[in-house]
Design a protein around this motif. Structure first.
Motif, short mmCIF file in Angstrom:
data_model
loop_
_atom_site.label_atom_id
_atom_site.label_comp_id
_atom_site.label_asym_id
_atom_site.label_seq_id
_atom_site.Cartn_x
_atom_site.Cartn_y
_atom_site.Cartn_z
N ARG A 52 -34.58 51.83 51.84
CA ARG A 52 -33.62 52.90 52.75
C ARG A 52 -34.63 52.93 54.00
O ARG A 52 -35.66 52.85 54.03
CB ARG A 52 -33.25 54.16 52.01
CG ARG A 52 -32.79 53.85 50.58
CD ARG A 52 -32.58 55.22 50.22
NE ARG A 52 -33.62 56.33 50.33
CZ ARG A 52 -33.75 57.09 49.52
NH1 ARG A 52 -33.10 57.42 48.74
NH2 ARG A 52 -34.67 58.17 49.79
N SER A 53 -33.70 53.36 54.89
CA SER A 53 -34.51 53.81 56.10
C SER A 53 -34.97 55.03 56.01
O SER A 53 -34.98 55.67 54.98
CB SER A 53 -33.41 53.86 57.44
OG SER A 53 -32.47 54.69 56.97
N GLU B 275 -27.14 50.57 55.51
CA GLU B 275 -28.76 50.12 54.94
C GLU B 275 -28.36 48.81 54.16
O GLU B 275 -29.45 48.39 53.62
CB GLU B 275 -28.82 51.19 53.98
CG GLU B 275 -28.99 52.74 54.62
CD GLU B 275 -30.17 52.38 55.37
OE1 GLU B 275 -31.32 52.02 55.01
OE2 GLU B 275 -30.12 53.21 56.41
#
Length: 144
Positions: free
Chosen positions: A6-7, A81
């Motif tokens: 994930r970011s 994402e």
């Protein structure tokens, strides 16, 4: 076990409900990537990866469109994402593509005669007893 990539942004509310399933699918993906491919054709080695990719996208699609169990914000987060394939989901929303296995099966540039893949042909129009298997992803028939 590593988390689903994930970011830096915090996931929206409801992420904790879908995270275990996504982590399980991510673990299966890692196993499929590291699985030995001796004795298999080149394309056969990729089939499990296509299958897991389809499962992950279908899981997110079903949660949002069919069961209405996740919010639009969480759905868009998953698409942003790249947890689910937004192009494949866009095709699933169209008439006739609800069961599409992968995007390669509808790309005409990947076939000899500029047509769709054999798995897109309805079973009723094929010879009886003929086993159809897609060369791209191993699908045995994803036409409506």
């Amino acid at each position: 076990m590593p988390k689903v990539r994930r970011s830096k942004r915090a996931p929206p509310e409801g992420w904790e409900l879908i995270e275990p399933t996504l982590e399980e699918l991510e673990q299966k993906m890692r196993e499929a990537e590291t699985e030995p491919h001796e004795g298999k054709r080149k394309v056969e080695a990729l089939w499990p990866i296509f299958k897991i990719h389809h499962q992950k996208s279908r899981y997110i699609y079903d949660l949002f469109y069919r069961r209405k169990a996740i919010s639009r914000e969480l759905y868009e987060y998953c698409l942003r994402e790249n947890i689910a394939d937004k192009n494949l989901i866009a095709k699933w929303k169209k008439q006739g593509y609800q069961n599409l296995c992968c995007l390669r099966c509808i790309q005409t540039r990947d076939t000899n005669f500029g047509t769709n893949c054999i798995c897109r042909v309805p079973k009723g129009k094929l010879e009886e007893g003929r086993i159809v298997e897609c060369i791209h992803c191993g699908c045995r028939g994803c036409s409506g």
